[in-house]
Design a protein around this motif. Structure first.
Motif, PDB file in Angstrom:
ATOM      1  N   MET A  44      36.400   1.729 -13.590  1.00 51.37           N
ATOM      2  CA  MET A  44      35.948   3.027 -14.108  1.00 51.37           C
ATOM      3  C   MET A  44      37.003   3.706 -14.973  1.00 51.37           C
ATOM      4  N   ASN A  45      38.187   3.110 -15.017  1.00 56.01           N
ATOM      5  CA  ASN A  45      39.266   3.690 -15.823  1.00 56.01           C
ATOM      6  C   ASN A  45      39.636   2.837 -17.020  1.00 56.01           C
ATOM      7  N   LEU A  46      38.914   1.732 -17.209  1.00 61.66           N
ATOM      8  CA  LEU A  46      39.259   0.815 -18.308  1.00 61.66           C
ATOM      9  C   LEU A  46      38.101   0.708 -19.290  1.00 61.66           C
ATOM     10  N   GLY A 169      48.548  -0.769 -22.544  1.00 59.82           N
ATOM     11  CA  GLY A 169      47.425  -0.649 -21.618  1.00 59.82           C
ATOM     12  C   GLY A 169      47.855  -1.305 -20.319  1.00 59.82           C
ATOM     13  N   PHE A 170      47.373  -0.790 -19.175  1.00 57.88           N
ATOM     14  CA  PHE A 170      47.869  -1.329 -17.904  1.00 57.88           C
ATOM     15  C   PHE A 170      46.906  -1.059 -16.753  1.00 57.88           C
ATOM     16  N   TYR A 171      47.000  -1.878 -15.728  1.00 55.32           N
ATOM     17  CA  TYR A 171      46.354  -1.553 -14.443  1.00 55.32           C
ATOM     18  C   TYR A 171      47.067  -2.276 -13.320  1.00 55.32           C
ATOM     19  N   LEU A 172      46.915  -1.716 -12.124  1.00 51.57           N
ATOM     20  CA  LEU A 172      47.397  -2.364 -10.892  1.00 51.57           C
ATOM     21  C   LEU A 172      46.203  -2.608  -9.981  1.00 51.57           C
ATOM     22  N   ILE A 173      46.291  -3.607  -9.122  1.00 55.63           N
ATOM     23  CA  ILE A 173      45.236  -3.772  -8.126  1.00 55.63           C
ATOM     24  C   ILE A 173      45.357  -2.605  -7.130  1.00 55.63           C
ATOM     25  N   HIS A 177      48.350   1.024  -5.791  1.00 59.95           N
ATOM     26  CA  HIS A 177      48.342   2.331  -6.459  1.00 59.95           C
ATOM     27  C   HIS A 177      49.181   3.324  -5.650  1.00 59.95           C
ATOM     28  N   GLY A 178      49.754   4.297  -6.337  1.00 58.61           N
ATOM     29  CA  GLY A 178      50.404   5.426  -5.651  1.00 58.61           C
ATOM     30  C   GLY A 178      51.775   5.134  -5.081  1.00 58.61           C
ATOM     31  N   ARG A 179      52.427   4.078  -5.531  1.00 59.91           N
ATOM     32  CA  ARG A 179      53.778   3.770  -5.023  1.00 59.91           C
ATOM     33  C   ARG A 179      54.834   3.875  -6.122  1.00 59.91           C
ATOM     34  N   GLY A 180      54.450   4.468  -7.227  1.00 63.89           N
ATOM     35  CA  GLY A 180      55.416   4.659  -8.314  1.00 63.89           C
ATOM     36  C   GLY A 180      55.730   3.378  -9.064  1.00 63.89           C
ATOM     37  N   ILE A 181      54.889   2.352  -8.912  1.00 60.68           N
ATOM     38  CA  ILE A 181      55.198   1.071  -9.560  1.00 60.68           C
ATOM     39  C   ILE A 181      55.003   1.152 -11.077  1.00 60.68           C
ATOM     40  N   MET A 182      53.873   1.728 -11.513  1.00 53.57           N
ATOM     41  CA  MET A 182      53.599   1.672 -12.956  1.00 53.57           C
ATOM     42  C   MET A 182      54.609   2.467 -13.785  1.00 53.57           C
ATOM     43  N   PRO A 183      55.056   3.651 -13.324  1.00 53.63           N
ATOM     44  CA  PRO A 183      56.098   4.314 -14.140  1.00 53.63           C
ATOM     45  C   PRO A 183      57.346   3.435 -14.295  1.00 53.63           C
ATOM     46  N   HIS A 210      39.206  11.765 -16.954  1.00 51.69           N
ATOM     47  CA  HIS A 210      39.235  11.987 -15.497  1.00 51.69           C
ATOM     48  C   HIS A 210      40.428  11.283 -14.836  1.00 51.69           C
ATOM     49  N   ASN A 211      41.154  10.470 -15.582  1.00 50.81           N
ATOM     50  CA  ASN A 211      42.174   9.601 -14.970  1.00 50.81           C
ATOM     51  C   ASN A 211      43.544  10.300 -14.927  1.00 50.81           C
ATOM     52  N   SER A 212      43.656  11.238 -13.971  1.00 50.56           N
ATOM     53  CA  SER A 212      44.905  12.018 -13.918  1.00 50.56           C
ATOM     54  C   SER A 212      46.099  11.143 -13.503  1.00 50.56           C
ATOM     55  N   SER A 213      45.842  10.050 -12.748  1.00 52.64           N
ATOM     56  CA  SER A 213      46.961   9.175 -12.354  1.00 52.64           C
ATOM     57  C   SER A 213      47.606   8.532 -13.574  1.00 52.64           C
ATOM     58  N   SER A 214      46.749   8.079 -14.489  1.00 49.94           N
ATOM     59  CA  SER A 214      47.284   7.429 -15.682  1.00 49.94           C
ATOM     60  C   SER A 214      48.038   8.437 -16.543  1.00 49.94           C
ATOM     61  N   LYS A 215      47.457   9.621 -16.679  1.00 47.59           N
ATOM     62  CA  LYS A 215      48.127  10.667 -17.467  1.00 47.59           C
ATOM     63  C   LYS A 215      49.497  10.983 -16.848  1.00 47.59           C
ATOM     64  N   ARG A 216      49.522  11.017 -15.511  1.00 49.58           N
ATOM     65  CA  ARG A 216      50.773  11.334 -14.805  1.00 49.58           C
ATOM     66  C   ARG A 216      51.834  10.242 -15.048  1.00 49.58           C
ATOM     67  N   VAL A 217      51.390   8.984 -15.019  1.00 53.02           N
ATOM     68  CA  VAL A 217      52.330   7.874 -15.295  1.00 53.02           C
ATOM     69  C   VAL A 217      52.962   8.076 -16.674  1.00 53.02           C
ATOM     70  N   GLU A 219      53.214  10.826 -18.455  1.00 58.06           N
ATOM     71  CA  GLU A 219      54.124  11.995 -18.466  1.00 58.06           C
ATOM     72  C   GLU A 219      55.476  11.618 -17.865  1.00 58.06           C
ATOM     73  N   LYS A 220      55.428  10.891 -16.736  1.00 60.16           N
ATOM     74  CA  LYS A 220      56.686  10.516 -16.065  1.00 60.16           C
ATOM     75  C   LYS A 220      57.567   9.659 -16.975  1.00 60.16           C
ATOM     76  N   CYS A 221      56.937   8.973 -17.936  1.00 59.18           N
ATOM     77  CA  CYS A 221      57.696   8.087 -18.830  1.00 59.18           C
ATOM     78  C   CYS A 221      58.002   8.753 -20.168  1.00 59.18           C
TER      79      CYS A 221
END
Ligand SMILES: CC(C)(COP(=O)(O)OP(=O)(O)OC[C@H]1O[C@@H](n2cnc3c(N)ncnc32)[C@H](O)[C@@H]1OP(=O)(O)O)[C@@H](O)C(=O)NCCC(=O)NCCS
Length: 258
Positions: A44-46, A169-173, A177-183, A210-217, A219-221
């Motif tokens: 739903m995010n890709l 472009g990126f995704y994790l299984i 998610h939520g462990r700070g891996i993608m940043p 709607h994908n605030s996690s991706s936006k946050r990643v 921003e962190k970078c």
């Protein structure tokens, strides 16, 4: 070539998981990729991959990405060997900078190395996601002709041109998610791939609104929001229980080097 399936870059700075690295895609990643791309927390995010995502989709995609990854890794190896031979003299470094990777896409997988040295020596590692630096496809330009024009112009710039617009472009299984891996992964890719081997000065990324996690990643970078394009992407009915015409907005963020 051992390099093709071996580790490329170690990743640091994430929580609760050890030994993350980037490496080339492997055919045996198929079942993990198919599972991830049929999970709503991912699909739903890709925008790109078809849904439902089948083994046949994977087989076709693997042919494409493995070729691109092999070509990049050949160039990477040549550049690195030359750098190794030439040491750190500034003139030699300048020469090395001209040997930038020419390919427009480098598909990388994010993997966990096994704890046991014996398994590491066998080259085992588990697929947990992907990240792909590539020349921009300008998804956020909705006029098709204009999008093609911008893409051709950008693709036509010579390797190493600082005006090239790159994107990631990126995704994790979902288990990761939520462990700070993608940043941590994205920072590594910007520093050790995009800057070092592609001379990137501008990197963009898009996310569904709607994908605030991706936006946050992003921003962190160090990415900054450029625009939000309303109703940019039409979701296929397979993703919306048969409802047609549902659209989502697209956020565009940009990282700019010094
Ligand atoms: C988006 C994605 C790449 C984020 O990677 P990640 O390694 O999970 O990122 P982080 O752990 O840094 O989390 C980023 C933010 O998401 C939120 N988040 C992530 N997982 C969460 C969870 N399980 N519960 C609550 N919040 C969560 C948090 O707000 C977090 O920000 P914070 O650290 O400031 O609190 C990952 O969730 C993913 O692959 N999602 C599916 C595919 C996708 O969206 N790809 C990107 C397309 S543009």
């Amino acid at each position: 070539m051992a390099f093709v399936s071996g580790p490329l870059f170690p990743i640091y700075g994430y929580k609760n998981v050890k030994n993350i690295m980037l490496a080339q895609p492997r055919q045996s990643d198929g079942p993990m990729v198919v599972a991830a791309l049929n999970d709503p927390r991912v699909y739903m995010n890709l925008n790109g991959p078809p849904y439902p995502y089948t083994e046949k989709d994977w087989e076709e995609w693997y042919l494409f990405v493995s070729h691109a990854a092999r070509e990049c890794s050949k160039e990477y190896q040549v550049i690195d060997e030359e750098l190794g031979d030439q040491g750190r003299d500034p003139k030699e470094r300048e020469y090395q900078r001209k040997r930038l990777i020419m390919q427009s896409m480098w598909p990388l997988t994010i993997r966990i190395e096994p704890e046991l040295l014996r398994d590491r020596l066998r080259g085992e590692s588990a697929f947990i996601g992907t990240i792909t630096p590539q020349r921009s496809i300008f998804l956020y330009i909705l006029d098709e002709d204009e999008r093609q024009r911008r893409k051709q112009e950008n693709d036509g710039l010579a390797a190493g041109d600082p005006k090239i617009i790159w994107e990631v472009g990126f995704y994790l299984i979902p288990d990761y998610h939520g462990r700070g891996i993608m940043p941590a992964v994205l920072r590594t890719v910007i520093k050790h791939v995009l800057i070092q081997y592609m001379n990137a000065h501008i990197v963009e990324a898009t996310y569904f609104e709607h994908n605030s996690s991706s936006k946050r990643v992003l921003e962190k970078c160090g990415f900054r929001i450029v625009q939000l394009v309303p109703d940019a992407i039409a979701l296929p009915p397979t993703k919306t229980n048969g409802v047609t015409g549902r659209k989502v907005g697209l956020g565009v963020m940009r990282w700019q080097g010094a």
